[in-house]
Design a protein around this motif. Structure first.
Motif, PDB file in Angstrom:
ATOM      1  N   ASP A 299       1.053  -1.146   0.114  1.00 16.87           N
ATOM      2  CA  ASP A 299      -0.103  -0.134  -0.127  1.00 16.87           C
ATOM      3  C   ASP A 299       0.811   1.339  -0.103  1.00 16.87           C
ATOM      4  N   GLY A 300       2.191   1.169   0.525  1.00 11.96           N
ATOM      5  CA  GLY A 300       2.944   2.218   0.400  1.00 11.96           C
ATOM      6  C   GLY A 300       3.149   3.108   1.480  1.00 11.96           C
ATOM      7  N   SER A 301       3.856   4.070   1.492  1.00 14.19           N
ATOM      8  CA  SER A 301       4.081   5.007   2.544  1.00 14.19           C
ATOM      9  C   SER A 301       3.985   6.429   2.010  1.00 14.19           C
ATOM     10  N   ASP A 302       4.037   7.506   2.956  1.00 14.16           N
ATOM     11  CA  ASP A 302       3.679   8.906   2.628  1.00 14.16           C
ATOM     12  C   ASP A 302       4.678   9.589   3.604  1.00 14.16           C
ATOM     13  N   PRO A 303       5.509  10.298   3.075  1.00 12.89           N
ATOM     14  CA  PRO A 303       6.281  10.210   1.632  1.00 12.89           C
ATOM     15  C   PRO A 303       6.664   8.622   1.418  1.00 12.89           C
ATOM     16  N   LYS A 304       6.961   8.352  -0.134  1.00 10.75           N
ATOM     17  CA  LYS A 304       7.198   7.324  -0.641  1.00 10.75           C
ATOM     18  C   LYS A 304       8.556   6.759  -0.194  1.00 10.75           C
TER      19      LYS A 304
END
Length: 323
Positions: A299-304
């Motif tokens: 699903d990823g992270s923020d920031p990437k």
């Protein structure tokens, strides 16, 4: 006849010649010598030398002979003296070297003995000063949980300095995304496991977010901070354990820290092989639930690459087997 300066030779004096054996040895008489002298005297000629004339010649020859023997003898004696002095000098050098070598050996032996004495003394001091702790260590490890510079984000007190056990411990982290089961290394990292168990039993982790997700060379999900900011902790810290040759491969469970020996409550779960220096206490492994972690990573992270998970991950409860 001259003698070179410095040879030490001496020429016989006139008195020495007078006392020499040539004075006592008469010159041989010439047959017919008296008649010849009378004839010479009668004719006005110079008479033949008396016995003393022959004696003088013979004494001069003897003096020369004495002188040569004396000079030659002194020369030979000088050479022998030089050889003797050289031999004595060599013997003194050898003796001095032998004495220095013996002294060096003594110093080395004394130094070694002193080192052994220091080691033995160190052991004695350890036994005297920490004798009681040594007994407790024989029964099990002892942990030192020091007060952290920052106050506790959620105060549940410090764990006991003596871990309840040193075997493997089963734990389950229940999250809103699924459960992750783990095996904790009570023998390899007793203080980390003891702290994690204490916090779990005190509900320290309940309703806390996993605040960090990384990807790339470092592939981890980091949790354990009640504030969700990455700066919180339990109000105490403890030393690193089980870091020698540590590898952070897929499924590793390790403590996060702010530097050497600053472990607190934050930990990370490795969902994919990661490149890290062996500076983080490895205290367990994931036995089930890697698929849950990989879905979170997808699903990823923020920031990437390094930030909060895009989809919230929250720990609902941590249970320890038997509790």
């Amino acid at each position: 006849m001259g003698v070179s300066e410095g040879t030490g030779a001496a020429i016989a004096s006139a008195n020495e010649i007078a006392r020499s054996p040539c004075r006592e040895t008469p010159a041989p008489r010439f047959r017919g010598a008296p008649a010849a002298r009378r004839r010479a005297k009668g004719r006005g000629r110079k008479a033949l030398p008396e016995r003393g004339g022959a004696f003088t010649v013979r004494c001069r020859y003897y003096a020369l002979h004495v002188q040569l023997i004396t000079v030659e003898g002194q020369h030979v004696a000088g050479k022998d003296r030089k050889k003797e002095l050289a031999r004595q000098r060599y013997e003194r050098q050898q003796q001095r070297r032998a004495q220095e070598a013996a002294k060096a050996r003594r110093v080395k032996i004394i130094s070694s003995a002193a080192a052994v004495a220091v080691i033995a003394a160190g052991g004695a001091v350890f036994m005297i000063v920490t004798g009681k702790d040594d007994e407790s260590t024989a029964a099990g490890p002892k942990c030192d949980y020091k007060t952290a510079p920052a106050p506790a984000s959620k105060d549940v007190g410090k764990p006991s300095g003596k871990p309840a056990g040193t075997g493997t411990v089963q734990a389950t982290v229940k999250t809103n995304r699924g459960d992750v089961e783990m095996q904790l290394y009570g023998a390899k990292a007793p203080c980390a496991v003891n702290s994690f168990t204490h916090l779990a039993q005190k509900n320290y982790f309940d309703k806390t977010p996993c605040h960090r997700l990384t990807s790339g060379g470092l592939n981890v999900l980091q949790c354990g901070d009640p504030t969700g900011q990455g700066t919180g902790g339990p109000g105490y810290q403890f030393a690193n354990e089980n870091t020698e040759g540590a590898k952070y491969t897929e499924g590793t469970l390790a403590m996060a820290n702010g530097g050497p020996d600053t472990n607190g409550s934050q930990f990370f779960l490795v969902y994919k092989d990661s490149q890290l220096q062996p500076d983080y206490t490895v205290f367990g492994k994931i036995t089930k639930g890697l698929d849950v972690l990989k879905k979170v990573a997808d699903d990823g992270s923020d920031p990437k690459g390094d930030g909060k998970p895009k989809k919230k991950v929250e720990i609902q409860d941590v249970t320890i087997a038997g509790n």
